[in-house]
Scaffold this active site. Structure first.
Site, mmCIF file in Angstrom:
data_model
loop_
_atom_site.group_PDB
_atom_site.id
_atom_site.type_symbol
_atom_site.label_atom_id
_atom_site.label_comp_id
_atom_site.label_asym_id
_atom_site.label_seq_id
_atom_site.Cartn_x
_atom_site.Cartn_y
_atom_site.Cartn_z
ATOM 1 N N SER A 1 0.822 -1.273 0.009
ATOM 2 C CA SER A 1 -0.052 0.128 -0.144
ATOM 3 C C SER A 1 0.843 1.252 -0.095
ATOM 4 C CB SER A 1 -1.049 -0.007 1.087
ATOM 5 O OG SER A 1 -1.752 1.166 1.335
ATOM 6 N N HIS B 1 -7.396 -3.126 5.385
ATOM 7 C CA HIS B 1 -6.683 -1.988 5.157
ATOM 8 C C HIS B 1 -7.437 -1.369 4.391
ATOM 9 C CE1 HIS B 1 -4.207 0.746 2.756
ATOM 10 N NE2 HIS B 1 -3.601 1.098 3.852
ATOM 11 N N ASN B 2 -7.796 -1.862 3.177
ATOM 12 C CA ASN B 2 -8.472 -1.018 2.023
ATOM 13 C C ASN B 2 -9.840 -0.756 2.465
ATOM 14 O OD1 ASN B 2 -6.108 -1.551 0.567
ATOM 15 N ND2 ASN B 2 -7.052 -1.924 -1.215
#
Length: 485
Positions: A129, A187-188
């Site tokens: 990321s 996370h996304n």
């Protein structure tokens, strides 16, 4: 025997930048792309004069690599990854390592890890990321898969990762098989939630408070110097200051239909599968879906009218901005708490030994959700590694207690003004549900027993003891078997 430290397949934006990042940290890199002209263009362009070698077939790339060979795949998630693995297997040997650095579904990674390991090779599925800039200067990296592969790739991955206080790399081993891609998926999902929360505060500033873009820029600039300091607050501040060629704010010219690539949706699906109330992220995904129905919304806007919004005084504006800051922070706490609950349930199911504090550190720098706030999450799990819910940590408990009144005023104002705030309000509803000792699910269980004889437990009996009532006098004493999905 070759002398390249690592290979990389897929020279799109992320792939190219990761190669340049690796080379800048002293590693020699071999590269390949299905469209071979991209290899030549890269070697003659951005890669010129560097320790980067280009190849037009995978056999030659394999021959160029030190053993055990390591190759990172940066191709589109899905079938392309499976195809690439099939092309690598014949030219690699036992003990060699395949790393998938794309946004693969964690269930695909579980399957691929088992398949590659059955061939005698090692497999890593890693979340990466940070976008284009992060890939070049230091992303957040979340590796999982074959544990034996980690010591062999650790020096490279930790060298290219972002660094935080004391030089700690935002990269550490997450867990077996699909754990790395699961953590990246969460996370996304959190990223979806953070972005939607910020959009709702912007909407309230603009359409309730009537702030100008310059005034909103100043608010976000101020917030970025306090508890809300983060990459997303920072870029929002910058976006609000950008003018179009006619001098008007550029954001006003952008069509209000949000795109999405699917990782937020996957997070919501996983939450339903594991039975975790991931309400805020779910609402963030649905908000994007609703925004995409632009033509229909335009039609509806001509049919339905909303409440008239009174203009607040300057004093009321200032007070409401303070309330918004606290509400945004509180809702953010809920979002991360829900994300960690989802990771906990997945870890139970797949027997992953997730390091929750370590994950917060991985996210502390390099990634899209990086923020000062994540340091507080690491501290919470350092205090109590088996913490049930972030909301129960003393630091976060005090944040929510302090924010409650402001949060409720913001939610009430949004609802009474007709300004949609699905994530701010759903986070508050989750908090109210979580802090209530007794919820109306007793009535729900009675309804289920009434129409389906699904039984219920009683408050005056032991847990695990089930009862059925003949509610109408016409039913029998037979009840359905009890089970929970």
């Amino acid at each position: 025997m070759g002398n390249a430290d690592i290979g990389l397949i897929g020279l799109a934006v992320m792939g190219e930048n990761l190669v340049l990042n690796m080379e800048s940290k002293g590693f020699s890199v071999a590269v390949y792309n299905r469209t071979t002209s991209k290899v030549d263009a890269f070697i003659q362009g951005r890669g010129a004069g560097k320790k980067i070698a280009g190849f037009h077939n995978l056999a030659d790339l394999a021959s160029s690599l030190k053993r055990p060979r390591k190759v990172m795949i940066m191709v589109k998630a899905g079938e392309a990854v499976d195809d690439t693995i099939e092309q690598i297997l014949p030219v690699f040997e036992k003990g060699d390592i395949i790393i998938d650095g794309g946004n693969s579904n964690y269930q695909d990674t579980i399957r691929r890890a088992a398949y590659v390991e059955s061939k005698g090779l090692l497999y890593i599925g890693t979340g990466v990321s940070g976008g284009e800039e992060g890939a070049l200067t230091g992303p957040s990296i979340m590796p999982g898969g074959s544990p034996a592969a980690w010591p062999l790739v650790k020096p490279i991955l930790q060298a290219i990762a972002a660094k935080v206080e004391g030089g700690a790399p935002c990269c550490d081993w997450v867990g077996e098989n699909g754990a790395g891609h699961f953590v990246k998926m969460v996370h996304n999902g959190i990223e979806y939630g953070d972005m939607q929360l910020i959009c709702e505060t912007y909407d309230l500033m603009k359409n309730y408070l009537g702030l100008s873009y310059e005034e909103m820029h100043d608010v976000f600039d101020s917030w970025n110097k306090g508890n809300l300091n983060s990459y997303l607050i920072e870029i929002t501040r910058d976006i609000l200051a950008v003018k179009d060629t006619d001098g008007e704010p550029l954001a006003e010219k952008i069509l209000d239909t949000a795109g999405q690539k699917g990782t937020g949706k996957w997070t919501g699906i996983a939450a339903l599968e594991f039975g975790v109330p991931l309400t805020l992220i779910g609402e963030a995904v649905f908000a994007r879906c609703l925004s995409a129905a632009k033509v229909e919304r335009v039609r509806a806007s001509r049919i339905f009218s909303g409440p008239r919004i009174g203009k607040p005084t300057d004093a009321e504006k200032k007070a409401f901005i303070d309330d918004l800051e606290k509400a945004l922070y509180a809702a953010k706490v809920v979002s991360y708490a829900q994300g960690y609950l989802l990771m906990r349930e997945a870890a139970k199911e797949y027997k992953w030994n997730l390091n929750n504090g370590g994950i917060a550190l991985i996210w502390r720098g390099g990634c899209i959700i990086r923020s000062v706030f994540l340091g507080k999450i690491k501290e919470a799990f350092d205090r109590k590694p088996d913490l049930e819910n972030l909301l129960l940590d003393p630091f976060f408990t005090s944040i929510l207690e302090d924010a409650q009144a402001s949060w409720r005023r913001v939610a009430a104002t949004a609802v009474s003004s007709g300004i949609p705030s699905p994530t701010l309000t759903s986070a508050l509803s989750y908090f109210d549900g979580y802090r209530n000792e007794r919820l109306p699910a007793n009535l729900l269980q009675a309804q289920r027993d009434y129409f389906g004889a699904h039984t219920y437990e009683r408050v005056d009996k032991n847990r695990g003891e089930f009862f059925h009532t003949n509610w109408t006098g016409r039913g029998g004493s037979t009840s359905a078997s009890t089970y929970t999905v």
